[in-house]
Design an enzyme around this catalytic site. Structure first.
Site, PDB file in Angstrom:
ATOM      1  N   GLU A 153     -21.191 -56.922 -39.509  1.00  0.00           N
ATOM      2  CA  GLU A 153     -20.100 -57.077 -40.483  1.00  0.00           C
ATOM      3  C   GLU A 153     -20.646 -57.469 -41.762  1.00  0.00           C
ATOM      4  O   GLU A 153     -19.891 -56.811 -42.804  1.00  0.00           O
ATOM      5  CB  GLU A 153     -19.054 -57.945 -39.726  1.00  0.00           C
ATOM      6  CG  GLU A 153     -17.898 -58.421 -40.872  1.00  0.00           C
ATOM      7  CD  GLU A 153     -16.651 -57.388 -41.008  1.00  0.00           C
ATOM      8  OE1 GLU A 153     -17.192 -56.174 -41.277  1.00  0.00           O
ATOM      9  OE2 GLU A 153     -15.717 -57.861 -40.956  1.00  0.00           O
ATOM     10  N   THR A 206     -14.175 -54.462 -49.272  1.00  0.00           N
ATOM     11  CA  THR A 206     -14.031 -55.940 -49.053  1.00  0.00           C
ATOM     12  C   THR A 206     -15.114 -56.760 -49.985  1.00  0.00           C
ATOM     13  O   THR A 206     -14.806 -57.853 -50.487  1.00  0.00           O
ATOM     14  CB  THR A 206     -14.464 -56.312 -47.702  1.00  0.00           C
ATOM     15  OG1 THR A 206     -13.595 -55.663 -46.684  1.00  0.00           O
ATOM     16  CG2 THR A 206     -14.531 -57.717 -47.382  1.00  0.00           C
TER      17      THR A 206
HETATM   18  N1  HSE Z   1     -11.278 -62.319 -44.172  1.00  0.00           N
HETATM   19  C1  HSE Z   1     -11.753 -61.229 -45.090  1.00  0.00           C
HETATM   20  C2  HSE Z   1     -11.408 -61.121 -46.262  1.00  0.00           C
HETATM   21  C3  HSE Z   1     -11.521 -59.791 -44.120  1.00  0.00           C
HETATM   22  O1  HSE Z   1     -10.377 -61.157 -46.630  1.00  0.00           O
HETATM   23  O2  HSE Z   1     -12.294 -60.424 -47.288  1.00  0.00           O
HETATM   24  C4  HSE Z   1     -12.058 -58.583 -44.597  1.00  0.00           C
HETATM   25  O3  HSE Z   1     -13.297 -58.421 -44.055  1.00  0.00           O
END
Ligand code: HSE
Length: 334
Positions: A153, A206
């Site tokens: 990830e 992201t």
């Molecule tokens: N917690 C992460 C974010 C989730 O909000 O950037 C997305 O991968």
């Protein structure tokens, strides 16, 4: 109106990967979608959901390492170089950890749109890891794949966080430490949870949605988030979806910044609440939004209201009604 993803639904694949396909050196894994952050739980809380996911088929080969043969349904947007692809990185991590004496070729079928906010990179990472694991001479338990999926990830998001990959791996609701995502806890949900999930056709990466976040925040806002998160976890334990809905709208640190990337944010949220949702928020880095609903019938009405809001603004969107998926990544039949 019912909107759904066609690729990779586990219900399309009644049986599990057969022993004979594994003996032939082929394993197919389904990695489910997930909602993350859930309001005040930035990088800390995530929920595995049914209804959407990615499929990775891994085949053993004599050449060492991992190679991607094909990626379907990604509009050509995902990297096919193994060292940049979440599924391949996670699969290779599994092979390396087990000192496997074989390599893998991967075929990836995306059921989750790229950059949609419902955990597409995580779904591929867990499916890659689980398919690779199934082909080991001695497959490992899921708990031994945590590092592999977090590493996979991280290739997509540029940071190590577990709030999508861990729910996608284990299923259910997962609490994970933002500073050490290998530290996690699964929270049992006492009763069914109905969620309307909206995926607008806006793409947010992201990595970029993390770069716009402030390095420092006001103490009063941090304290507010802390208490909202505590109430949220307690409400999840209790199955008190009304309080869950209220708490997911309590983020003062991240969501207000990211909402500026989603022009329909205010309209969608208002429409969801007017249609009976207990609460509505961005999932992950967006643009997807989700609404906690009293039940499945109400969730369909809420989804329709959210879609209407998008239509009024001229933003193409789709969505679906989801429930918590308590299973997480699993093998599929051929
Ligand atoms: N917690 C992460 C974010 C989730 O909000 O950037 C997305 O991968």
């Amino acid at each position: 109106m019912h909107h759904s993803y066609s690729a990779g639904s586990p219900s399309d694949n009644a049986a599990m990967t057969t022993a004979s396909s594994i003996e032939r050196g082929v394993a197919r894994a389904f990695g489910p979608a997930s909602l993350s952050n859930l309001g005040p739980g930035f990088d800390t809380l995530g929920l595995c959901i049914d209804h959407a996911g990615d499929v990775v088929e891994a085949s053993r080969c004599d050449d060492p390492g991992v190679r991607i043969v094909s990626i379907e349904n990604d509009d050509g947007l995902l990297p096919t170089e193994a060292h940049r692809n979440t599924a391949a990185i996670a699969a290779k991590h599994v092979l390396d950890a087990a000192s496997a004496d074989f390599g893998l070729t991967l075929r990836i079928t995306k059921g989750i749109p790229f950059g949609s906010g419902i955990g597409g990179s995580a779904a591929s990472a867990v499916a890659g890891a689980w398919a690779a694991n199934a082909l080991l001479d001695e497959p490992l338990p899921k708990s031994d794949l945590v590092e592999a999926v977090i590493t996979g990830e991280a290739a997509a998001s540029g940071s190590r966080h577990g709030d999508n990959v861990l729910p996608a791996l284990f299923g259910g609701l997962i609490l994970t430490s933002s500073s050490d995502p290998t530290r996690y806890r699964r929270i049992e949900l006492p009763r069914e949870l109905s969620i309307a999930v909206l995926t607008p056709s806006i793409r947010i990466l992201t990595r970029e949605a993390r770069e716009i976040l402030p390095a420092q925040v006001a103490l009063r806002d941090a304290v507010h988030n802390t208490s909202e998160l505590a109430f949220l976890i307690d409400a999840f334990h209790a199955g008190d979806w009304e309080t869950v809905g209220r708490c997911i709208m309590g983020d003062r640190l991240v969501e207000p910044v990211r909402a500026t990337l989603i022009p329909i944010y205010d309209d969608v949220r208002r429409s969801a609440l007017e249609a009976g949702a207990f609460g509505c928020a961005i999932t992950g880095s967006g643009p997807a939004m989700f609404a906690i609903c009293p039940g499945p019938v109400e969730a369909q009405s809420v989804l329709d209201a959210m879609l209407d809001a998008c239509r009024r603004s001229g933003v193409e969107s789709s969505g679906f009604v989801a429930h918590a998926d308590g299973c997480g990544v699993r093998l599929l039949d051929e």
